[in-house]
Motif scaffolding. Structure first.
Motif, PDB file in Angstrom:
ATOM      1  N   ALA A   1     -22.850   2.800   6.481  1.00 38.43           N
ATOM      2  CA  ALA A   1     -23.783   1.782   6.013  1.00 38.43           C
ATOM      3  C   ALA A   1     -24.456   2.327   4.767  1.00 38.43           C
ATOM      4  O   ALA A   1     -25.026   3.417   4.795  1.00 38.43           O
ATOM      5  CB  ALA A   1     -24.821   1.474   7.077  1.00 38.43           C
ATOM      6  N   ARG A   2     -24.355   1.596   3.691  1.00 42.08           N
ATOM      7  CA  ARG A   2     -24.951   2.013   2.428  1.00 42.08           C
ATOM      8  C   ARG A   2     -26.037   1.020   2.047  1.00 42.08           C
ATOM      9  O   ARG A   2     -25.824  -0.180   2.132  1.00 42.08           O
ATOM     10  CB  ARG A   2     -23.900   2.032   1.311  1.00 42.08           C
ATOM     11  CG  ARG A   2     -22.837   3.095   1.502  1.00 42.08           C
ATOM     12  CD  ARG A   2     -21.723   2.905   0.488  1.00 42.08           C
ATOM     13  NE  ARG A   2     -20.736   3.974   0.596  1.00 42.08           N
ATOM     14  CZ  ARG A   2     -20.407   4.777  -0.423  1.00 42.08           C
ATOM     15  NH1 ARG A   2     -20.931   4.595  -1.598  1.00 42.08           N
ATOM     16  NH2 ARG A   2     -19.516   5.734  -0.246  1.00 42.08           N
TER      17      ARG A   2
ATOM     18  N   GLY B   1     -31.647  -5.462  -3.497  1.00 43.06           N
ATOM     19  CA  GLY B   1     -30.366  -4.776  -3.641  1.00 43.06           C
ATOM     20  C   GLY B   1     -29.402  -5.295  -2.593  1.00 43.06           C
ATOM     21  O   GLY B   1     -28.848  -6.368  -2.722  1.00 43.06           O
ATOM     22  N   GLY B   2     -29.238  -4.531  -1.536  1.00 39.38           N
ATOM     23  CA  GLY B   2     -28.360  -5.023  -0.497  1.00 39.38           C
ATOM     24  C   GLY B   2     -27.918  -3.912   0.426  1.00 39.38           C
ATOM     25  O   GLY B   2     -28.268  -2.744   0.252  1.00 39.38           O
ATOM     26  N   THR B   3     -27.171  -4.316   1.394  1.00 41.44           N
ATOM     27  CA  THR B   3     -26.601  -3.384   2.343  1.00 41.44           C
ATOM     28  C   THR B   3     -25.086  -3.558   2.339  1.00 41.44           C
ATOM     29  O   THR B   3     -24.587  -4.677   2.354  1.00 41.44           O
ATOM     30  CB  THR B   3     -27.139  -3.644   3.761  1.00 41.44           C
ATOM     31  OG1 THR B   3     -28.553  -3.528   3.752  1.00 41.44           O
ATOM     32  CG2 THR B   3     -26.564  -2.647   4.749  1.00 41.44           C
ATOM     33  N   LEU B   4     -24.396  -2.439   2.281  1.00 39.91           N
ATOM     34  CA  LEU B   4     -22.938  -2.465   2.290  1.00 39.91           C
ATOM     35  C   LEU B   4     -22.436  -1.755   3.539  1.00 39.91           C
ATOM     36  O   LEU B   4     -22.917  -0.675   3.880  1.00 39.91           O
ATOM     37  CB  LEU B   4     -22.376  -1.733   1.067  1.00 39.91           C
ATOM     38  CG  LEU B   4     -22.459  -2.397  -0.304  1.00 39.91           C
ATOM     39  CD1 LEU B   4     -21.883  -1.451  -1.349  1.00 39.91           C
ATOM     40  CD2 LEU B   4     -21.708  -3.704  -0.311  1.00 39.91           C
ATOM     41  N   TRP B   5     -21.489  -2.368   4.186  1.00 38.37           N
ATOM     42  CA  TRP B   5     -20.746  -1.673   5.232  1.00 38.37           C
ATOM     43  C   TRP B   5     -19.403  -1.286   4.641  1.00 38.37           C
ATOM     44  O   TRP B   5     -18.657  -2.141   4.173  1.00 38.37           O
ATOM     45  CB  TRP B   5     -20.560  -2.567   6.453  1.00 38.37           C
ATOM     46  CG  TRP B   5     -21.789  -2.638   7.301  1.00 38.37           C
ATOM     47  CD1 TRP B   5     -22.754  -3.618   7.255  1.00 38.37           C
ATOM     48  CD2 TRP B   5     -22.208  -1.697   8.293  1.00 38.37           C
ATOM     49  NE1 TRP B   5     -23.735  -3.330   8.175  1.00 38.37           N
ATOM     50  CE2 TRP B   5     -23.432  -2.162   8.818  1.00 38.37           C
ATOM     51  CE3 TRP B   5     -21.668  -0.494   8.782  1.00 38.37           C
ATOM     52  CZ2 TRP B   5     -24.129  -1.474   9.815  1.00 38.37           C
ATOM     53  CZ3 TRP B   5     -22.359   0.185   9.775  1.00 38.37           C
ATOM     54  CH2 TRP B   5     -23.574  -0.310  10.283  1.00 38.37           C
ATOM     55  N   THR B   6     -19.146  -0.011   4.641  1.00 38.38           N
ATOM     56  CA  THR B   6     -17.922   0.459   4.012  1.00 38.38           C
ATOM     57  C   THR B   6     -17.160   1.365   4.970  1.00 38.38           C
ATOM     58  O   THR B   6     -17.713   1.876   5.946  1.00 38.38           O
ATOM     59  CB  THR B   6     -18.230   1.254   2.729  1.00 38.38           C
ATOM     60  OG1 THR B   6     -18.920   2.459   3.059  1.00 38.38           O
ATOM     61  CG2 THR B   6     -19.088   0.445   1.783  1.00 38.38           C
TER      62      THR B   6
END
Ligand SMILES: [Zn+2]
Length: 67
Positions: free
Chosen positions: A46-47, A32-37
């Motif tokens: 951090a998602r 999947g991944g990691t999102l910084w929003t």
């Protein structure tokens, strides 16, 4: 750390399940991944994105600039 999936931002009420207000950076991984929003209130999040969806794992304080 408990999952915060399905809740809203305690600072501004932005739904965590909705599209991020602003994506700062994305780091795709195999699963999947990691999102910084950044939320509408200015707090950093951090998602983690995986097969179960997206969940907020870390949430900062809102930006002091707005108020
Ligand atoms: Zn917020």
């Amino acid at each position: 750390m408990p999952s915060t999936t399905g809740v809203v931002c305690p600072h501004c009420g932005w739904p965590d399940g909705a599209e991020p207000f602003q994506v700062l950076s994305a780091h795709p991984t195999g699963a999947g991944g990691t999102l910084w929003t950044r939320c509408a209130c200015g707090s950093l999040q951090a998602r983690v994105v995986d097969g179960d969806g997206t969940r907020v794992v870390t949430r900062g304080r809102p930006s002091p600039v707005e108020c």
